[in-house]
Design a protein around this motif. Structure first.
Motif, PDB file in Angstrom:
ATOM      1  N   GLU A 335      44.445  30.169  39.510  1.00  0.00           N
ATOM      2  CA  GLU A 335      46.008  30.457  40.073  1.00  0.00           C
ATOM      3  C   GLU A 335      46.960  29.889  38.850  1.00  0.00           C
ATOM      4  O   GLU A 335      47.942  30.484  38.833  1.00  0.00           O
ATOM      5  CB  GLU A 335      45.989  29.837  41.467  1.00  0.00           C
ATOM      6  N   GLY A 350      51.356  33.439  47.030  1.00  0.00           N
ATOM      7  CA  GLY A 350      50.470  33.835  47.824  1.00  0.00           C
ATOM      8  C   GLY A 350      49.527  35.007  47.226  1.00  0.00           C
ATOM      9  O   GLY A 350      48.263  35.047  47.199  1.00  0.00           O
ATOM     10  N   GLU A 351      50.248  35.774  46.577  1.00  0.00           N
ATOM     11  CA  GLU A 351      49.687  37.012  45.852  1.00  0.00           C
ATOM     12  C   GLU A 351      48.893  36.418  44.677  1.00  0.00           C
ATOM     13  O   GLU A 351      47.804  37.049  44.429  1.00  0.00           O
ATOM     14  CB  GLU A 351      50.810  37.847  45.318  1.00  0.00           C
ATOM     15  N   ARG A 353      47.169  33.446  44.562  1.00  0.00           N
ATOM     16  CA  ARG A 353      45.939  33.063  44.979  1.00  0.00           C
ATOM     17  C   ARG A 353      45.008  34.161  45.360  1.00  0.00           C
ATOM     18  O   ARG A 353      43.700  34.082  45.104  1.00  0.00           O
ATOM     19  CB  ARG A 353      46.325  32.155  46.131  1.00  0.00           C
ATOM     20  N   ALA A 354      45.456  35.348  46.011  1.00  0.00           N
ATOM     21  CA  ALA A 354      44.718  36.385  46.211  1.00  0.00           C
ATOM     22  C   ALA A 354      43.966  36.947  45.075  1.00  0.00           C
ATOM     23  O   ALA A 354      42.899  37.559  45.243  1.00  0.00           O
ATOM     24  CB  ALA A 354      45.470  37.370  47.164  1.00  0.00           C
ATOM     25  N   GLU A 358      39.750  37.493  43.233  1.00  0.00           N
ATOM     26  CA  GLU A 358      39.116  38.533  42.676  1.00  0.00           C
ATOM     27  C   GLU A 358      38.785  38.682  41.270  1.00  0.00           C
ATOM     28  O   GLU A 358      37.955  39.654  40.777  1.00  0.00           O
ATOM     29  CB  GLU A 358      39.932  39.863  43.014  1.00  0.00           C
ATOM     30  N   ILE A 449      47.446  44.260  46.695  1.00  0.00           N
ATOM     31  CA  ILE A 449      48.776  43.511  46.290  1.00  0.00           C
ATOM     32  C   ILE A 449      50.062  44.534  46.034  1.00  0.00           C
ATOM     33  O   ILE A 449      50.841  44.512  46.393  1.00  0.00           O
ATOM     34  CB  ILE A 449      48.638  42.458  45.064  1.00  0.00           C
TER      35      ILE A 449
END
Length: 506
Positions: A335, A350-351, A353-354, A358, A449
């Motif tokens: 991140e 948040g995006e 971290r998501a 991946e 996203i």
């Protein structure tokens, strides 16, 4: 006493030899020391004859005078013969690759003929000597049979081109390069910086393997390395991954053709054993090339999560690991890396971290081709460690021929974003410059996203257009103003392609 005619003839021949020696020195400076020594030998013989002519009257024994005269002539003859033959073989005929052993043989034959001639001049009956010394000749021939075998063996090796200077051969447990073939032995230089002398007669009798040669045609030399992979990975996938990695890798002294091949060798107790065959151009670098091939195989297996297992009978005691903590640390590192990239600066925490969840680790070593120009792509690479060269060539053929380097990227950086955002084929080739760690982000990891926040497409398109304009400027030498206009024109086009790729409404 040496006659004036004899001294005159010897001096004349010595003078001719001196001229040949000076010419040879002018041609090849490396012959200077050898020629100087032979000139001194020849001069010593002439000086001896002159001294004998002047002071020989004081010697009462006629036999001693004859012996001294013939010794002086022999010394002169040795100097003249060696200078003449070196002039021929090391000078005039050097470019034709005439076997050096012929020089040695002709030297010996010339001196034998000279000795027989001088014996005949001195009144020695050669016929009676040959007739009455048959037994002695047989004894001498028997005692010299090993030397004669070496002599004829050396002649045979060079005349029929069985082995040549510069060939790499294997004889018994000796492997090395032939650096000399003389009348008695063949000199072989090994990769251990040793020179081994093999008698010619032994070389003729043993099995000799010539490396990297098929008949008269020199070809790359095949080498092999073995490795094991756990049973949970299908052999077909292992073979495809390793073959692809070695084909992409740029390893010095490893031939491009034939291409590397991988075979499933055996099923061992704890793993499947594979063997990789590849070809090297110079046997002098066999150990280095094998080491580099192992490094690339290891990196390829690590990139695809293929385990090289320990033997089943080995017990490894390790403290228990908290996988949840390890995962949090990994996500935090990824991140933080994503937050440092200009392309992804528009993402929320948040995006990021998501997206970090991946990412897939992809280690590479120096020379690994991360992707080729023209390849179909749906992924982005984030450079976390090391350096990567970006090239563009006129054609997408592999391996690329003449190509221009667009940039050398250093961590943290990103590349290959057009494949992730538009599905466009790779427009350049990326090659690892040293030890590299990349995070790969595939389309499926980014899809949610972009679909959730369509306005990202416009921001990303501007960043992509700016980078593409910079790359084109490198190739076309555009100034800053022209580059800005070029970026502005392409932003709208890239935005449409992103929206189409992810199914967004314009």
């Amino acid at each position: 006493m040496p006659s004036p005619e004899l001294i005159s003839d010897s001096t004349l021949l010595a003078g001719i030899a001196l001229v040949l020696a000076l010419i040879a020195i002018a041609w090849r400076r490396d012959l200077r020391m050898a020629m100087v020594r032979l000139i001194l030998v020849m001069g010593a013989g002439i000086a001896g004859l002159l001294l004998l002519d002047r002071f020989g009257a004081a010697i009462e024994q006629e036999t001693l005078i004859v012996v001294l005269r013939e010794v002086g002539l022999l010394i002169v003859a040795i100097g003249i013969a060696r200078i003449t033959l070196m002039f021929l073989f090391e000078g005039l005929l050097a470019r034709f690759g005439v076997p050096h052993i012929l020089d040695d043989v002709l030297t010996v034959l010339t001196l034998i003929v000279f000795v027989l001639y001088r014996m005949n001049v001195a009144g020695v009956n050669l016929t009676s000597i040959i007739t009455t010394s048959a037994i002695i000749s047989g004894v001498i021939a028997f005692s010299l049979q090993e030397s004669l075998g070496n002599l004829w063996g050396g002649i045979a090796l060079q005349l029929d081109n069985t082995c040549r200077i510069g060939d790499w051969i294997r004889v018994d447990k000796v492997t090395g390069k032939i650096v000399g073939i003389r009348w008695r032995y063949v000199a072989i230089a090994t990769n251990e910086d040793e020179t081994i002398l093999l008698p010619n007669s032994a070389l003729i009798k043993q099995n000799v393997t010539v490396l990297g040669r098929r008949g008269d045609l020199y070809v790359p030399w095949r080498r092999k390395i073995e490795f094991t992979v756990a049973y949970d990975v299908p052999p077909s996938r292992v073979i495809a991954v390793v073959c692809d990695a070695l084909e992409r890798a740029e390893i010095r002294h490893v031939a491009r053709t034939p291409e590397p091949v991988v075979h499933c060798l055996s099923f061992d107790a704890s793993a499947i054993r594979y063997v990789t065959f590849f070809w090297i151009e110079d046997p002098a670098f066999d150990e280095w090339a094998e080491s580099q091939a192992r490094i690339h195989v290891y990196a390829a297996l690590a990139r695809h999560g293929m385990e090289i297992p320990l033997p089943k009978h080995q017990v490894v005691m390790t403290p228990p690991r908290d996988h949840a903590v390890e995962r949090e640390e990994t996500l935090a590192t990824r991140e933080e890396m994503l937050g440092r990239l200009e392309l992804l600066s528009v993402l929320t925490e948040g995006e990021r971290r998501a997206m970090a969840a991946e990412l897939v680790d992809c280690p590479y070593v120096a020379g690994d081709v991360i992707f080729w120009q023209g390849e179909v792509a749906e992924s982005l690479f984030i450079l976390a460690r090391g350096r990567v060269d970006i090239y563009r060539s006129a054609a997408s053929a592999r391996p690329a021929g003449a190509r221009a380097r667009l940039a050398t990227m250093e961590a943290p950086a990103h590349f290959g974003e057009m494949g992730l955002l538009t599905g466009q084929a790779r427009t350049a080739t990326a090659v690892a410059l040293d030890e590299v760690l990349c995070y790969r982000l595939d389309k499926k990891g980014f899809d949610a996203i972009v679909v959730a926040r369509p306005e990202l497409a416009e921001a990303l398109s501007k960043v992509l257009a700016t980078r593409q304009a910079a790359n084109d400027a490198t190739l076309q030498s555009l100034d800053a103003e022209a580059r800005a206009r070029h970026a502005s024109n392409r932003a709208d086009e890239i935005l449409r392609r992103i929206q189409s790729f992810f199914g967004l409404e314009p």
